[in-house]
Design a protein around this motif. Structure first.
Motif, PDB file in Angstrom:
ATOM      1  N   ASP A 172      44.451  45.725  42.033  1.00 43.64           N
ATOM      2  CA  ASP A 172      45.304  44.552  41.844  1.00 43.64           C
ATOM      3  C   ASP A 172      44.624  43.275  42.341  1.00 43.64           C
ATOM      4  OD1 ASP A 172      47.424  45.939  40.710  1.00 43.64           O
ATOM      5  OD2 ASP A 172      48.362  46.351  42.644  1.00 43.64           O
ATOM      6  N   VAL A 173      43.649  43.425  43.241  1.00 36.24           N
ATOM      7  CA  VAL A 173      42.938  42.254  43.769  1.00 36.24           C
ATOM      8  C   VAL A 173      42.304  41.455  42.632  1.00 36.24           C
ATOM      9  CG1 VAL A 173      40.948  41.529  45.175  1.00 36.24           C
ATOM     10  CG2 VAL A 173      42.524  43.283  46.040  1.00 36.24           C
ATOM     11  N   TYR A 174      41.839  42.145  41.593  1.00 39.87           N
ATOM     12  CA  TYR A 174      41.147  41.484  40.490  1.00 39.87           C
ATOM     13  C   TYR A 174      42.068  40.635  39.624  1.00 39.87           C
ATOM     14  CZ  TYR A 174      37.256  44.597  41.582  1.00 39.87           C
ATOM     15  OH  TYR A 174      36.237  45.263  42.217  1.00 39.87           O
ATOM     16  N   GLY A 183      33.597  34.423  40.304  1.00 38.55           N
ATOM     17  CA  GLY A 183      33.534  34.374  38.846  1.00 38.55           C
ATOM     18  C   GLY A 183      32.767  35.522  38.251  1.00 38.55           C
ATOM     19  N   PHE A 184      31.934  36.172  39.062  1.00 41.04           N
ATOM     20  CA  PHE A 184      31.234  37.372  38.600  1.00 41.04           C
ATOM     21  C   PHE A 184      32.025  38.638  38.925  1.00 41.04           C
ATOM     22  CE2 PHE A 184      28.499  41.002  39.414  1.00 41.04           C
ATOM     23  CZ  PHE A 184      27.905  41.137  38.178  1.00 41.04           C
ATOM     24  N   TRP A 185      32.386  38.844  40.210  1.00 43.44           N
ATOM     25  CA  TRP A 185      32.936  40.155  40.587  1.00 43.44           C
ATOM     26  C   TRP A 185      34.310  40.428  39.979  1.00 43.44           C
ATOM     27  CZ3 TRP A 185      37.585  39.998  42.911  1.00 43.44           C
ATOM     28  CH2 TRP A 185      37.890  38.993  43.831  1.00 43.44           C
ATOM     29  N   GLU A 186      35.031  39.377  39.568  1.00 44.13           N
ATOM     30  CA  GLU A 186      36.361  39.647  39.023  1.00 44.13           C
ATOM     31  C   GLU A 186      36.313  40.366  37.675  1.00 44.13           C
ATOM     32  OE1 GLU A 186      38.722  36.251  37.864  1.00 44.13           O
ATOM     33  OE2 GLU A 186      36.925  35.046  37.519  1.00 44.13           O
ATOM     34  N   PHE A 187      35.128  40.419  37.043  1.00 46.06           N
ATOM     35  CA  PHE A 187      35.009  41.078  35.746  1.00 46.06           C
ATOM     36  C   PHE A 187      34.133  42.329  35.769  1.00 46.06           C
ATOM     37  CE2 PHE A 187      36.006  36.653  34.561  1.00 46.06           C
ATOM     38  CZ  PHE A 187      37.169  36.891  33.836  1.00 46.06           C
ATOM     39  N   VAL A 188      33.583  42.684  36.933  1.00 46.54           N
ATOM     40  CA  VAL A 188      32.726  43.871  37.031  1.00 46.54           C
ATOM     41  C   VAL A 188      33.177  44.667  38.252  1.00 46.54           C
ATOM     42  CG1 VAL A 188      30.365  44.733  37.117  1.00 46.54           C
ATOM     43  CG2 VAL A 188      30.819  42.522  36.061  1.00 46.54           C
ATOM     44  N   TYR A 189      33.567  45.910  38.042  1.00 43.58           N
ATOM     45  CA  TYR A 189      34.181  46.700  39.110  1.00 43.58           C
ATOM     46  C   TYR A 189      33.142  47.481  39.920  1.00 43.58           C
ATOM     47  CZ  TYR A 189      38.167  45.526  36.212  1.00 43.58           C
ATOM     48  OH  TYR A 189      39.095  44.837  35.470  1.00 43.58           O
ATOM     49  N   PRO A 194      37.476  32.698  27.051  1.00 45.67           N
ATOM     50  CA  PRO A 194      37.068  31.291  26.947  1.00 45.67           C
ATOM     51  C   PRO A 194      37.541  30.504  28.175  1.00 45.67           C
ATOM     52  CG  PRO A 194      37.989  32.063  24.875  1.00 45.67           C
ATOM     53  CD  PRO A 194      38.255  33.146  25.883  1.00 45.67           C
ATOM     54  N   GLY A 195      36.715  29.583  28.624  1.00 42.18           N
ATOM     55  CA  GLY A 195      37.084  28.767  29.775  1.00 42.18           C
ATOM     56  C   GLY A 195      36.930  29.458  31.102  1.00 42.18           C
ATOM     57  N   SER A 196      36.187  30.587  31.137  1.00 45.25           N
ATOM     58  CA  SER A 196      36.039  31.348  32.378  1.00 45.25           C
ATOM     59  C   SER A 196      35.228  30.564  33.399  1.00 45.25           C
ATOM     60  CB  SER A 196      35.351  32.681  32.089  1.00 45.25           C
ATOM     61  OG  SER A 196      34.074  32.467  31.528  1.00 45.25           O
ATOM     62  N   ASP A 197      35.344  30.989  34.648  1.00 43.10           N
ATOM     63  CA  ASP A 197      34.731  30.307  35.778  1.00 43.10           C
ATOM     64  C   ASP A 197      33.208  30.434  35.752  1.00 43.10           C
ATOM     65  OD1 ASP A 197      34.503  28.948  38.166  1.00 43.10           O
ATOM     66  OD2 ASP A 197      35.305  30.565  39.412  1.00 43.10           O
ATOM     67  N   ASN A 198      32.534  29.558  36.525  1.00 36.89           N
ATOM     68  CA  ASN A 198      31.109  29.734  36.787  1.00 36.89           C
ATOM     69  C   ASN A 198      30.894  31.114  37.408  1.00 36.89           C
ATOM     70  OD1 ASN A 198      31.378  26.575  38.517  1.00 36.89           O
ATOM     71  ND2 ASN A 198      31.235  26.861  36.323  1.00 36.89           N
ATOM     72  N   PHE A 199      29.712  31.692  37.192  1.00 34.51           N
ATOM     73  CA  PHE A 199      29.429  32.976  37.832  1.00 34.51           C
ATOM     74  C   PHE A 199      27.965  33.049  38.239  1.00 34.51           C
ATOM     75  CE2 PHE A 199      29.103  33.475  33.253  1.00 34.51           C
ATOM     76  CZ  PHE A 199      27.956  34.234  33.039  1.00 34.51           C
ATOM     77  N   SER A 200      27.717  33.658  39.397  1.00 30.93           N
ATOM     78  CA  SER A 200      26.371  33.712  39.960  1.00 30.93           C
ATOM     79  C   SER A 200      26.179  35.022  40.703  1.00 30.93           C
ATOM     80  CB  SER A 200      26.153  32.549  40.937  1.00 30.93           C
ATOM     81  OG  SER A 200      26.359  31.311  40.309  1.00 30.93           O
TER      82      SER A 200
END
Length: 239
Positions: free
Chosen positions: A146-148, A186-192, A223-229
């Motif tokens: 749920d954190v994601y 912006g990266f970890w919210e899409f990769v588990y 679309p419009g997703s956050d920066n990710f690093s």
């Protein structure tokens, strides 16, 4: 032991990039920061924090948890000084930093930029986000998954650029075969976590590890997703 690393940043679906990073495998120093969207000069805040923390780490003869926390507090003081300038009154940023020296890793973080640590291909630790959502997880109100997606995920409890400044630090022994991932939310919210570990096990280099994870990320970002690093680091035996 020797280190190899790969660093990547992308503005995502935004019109500019508020993430900043610096990585030096030769010095064993890695720093990443995410300027807060919705605040002024997030990119200025993240770059100032990265520069201050990286420079301090590079100049330190030895670095323990306490001294790394002091560097974060010094970076916070720098941001507070800059807030006296017009247009920079509310600059804020998260930050995560890692120092690898000999057989020891020392790290610190504030906000929701993360450090993942792997040993023998297995997840050995993840920094705890300083967010309302992560506090709800720790209190048993929501599950880890749920954190994601929780509505309060972007509500941060600790950042650089305001008082009190309360970063957290840790350290661990390091062995050949260990690996580290520093990344913005912006990266970890899409990769588990399980996917990060699976891509690590298939990768021969830090760049291959990053590429595998970024392919997952690209498929999922709206679309419009956050920066990710991200910064990926391998610890290898010399020779």
């Amino acid at each position: 032991m020797q280190l190899s690393a790969y660093a990547y940043t992308n503005r995502g679906g935004r019109d500019h990039n508020e993430d900043s990073l610096r990585a030096s495998a030769e010095q064993g120093i890695f720093v990443l920061a995410d300027g807060l969207g919705g605040h002024r000069c997030g990119e200025v805040a993240s770059q100032a924090a990265v520069d201050a923390i990286f420079t301090g780490m590079a100049q330190a003869e030895a670095l323990a948890e306490a001294s790394l926390l002091d560097l974060f507090r010094s970076a916070n003081e720098e941001l507070l000084r800059r807030q006296a300038q017009p247009g920079q009154e509310e600059m804020r940023t998260t930050a995560v930093a890692l120092k690898l020296a000999g057989s020891t890793a020392v790290w610190a973080h504030i906000g929701d930029s993360r450090l993942y640590r792997f040993s023998n291909g297995e997840l050995a630790g993840v920094t705890a986000d300083h967010s309302v959502t992560y506090r709800k997880f720790l209190g048993g109100e929501i599950s880890y998954m749920d954190v994601y997606h929780d509505d309060d995920r972007s509500r941060l409890l600790r950042v650089l650029g305001k008082e009190p400044c309360r970063p957290e630090a840790g350290q661990a022994a390091v062995s050949p075969g260990d690996a580290f991932l520093l990344c913005s939310d912006g990266f970890w919210e899409f990769v588990y976590n399980e996917e990060i570990q699976a891509d690590l096990c298939r990768a021969r280099t830090p760049e291959e590890w990053a590429e595998g994870m970024l392919l997952r990320h690209i498929r999922r970002t709206p679309p419009g997703s956050d920066n990710f690093s991200l910064i990926t680091v391998f610890v290898e035996a010399c020779g």
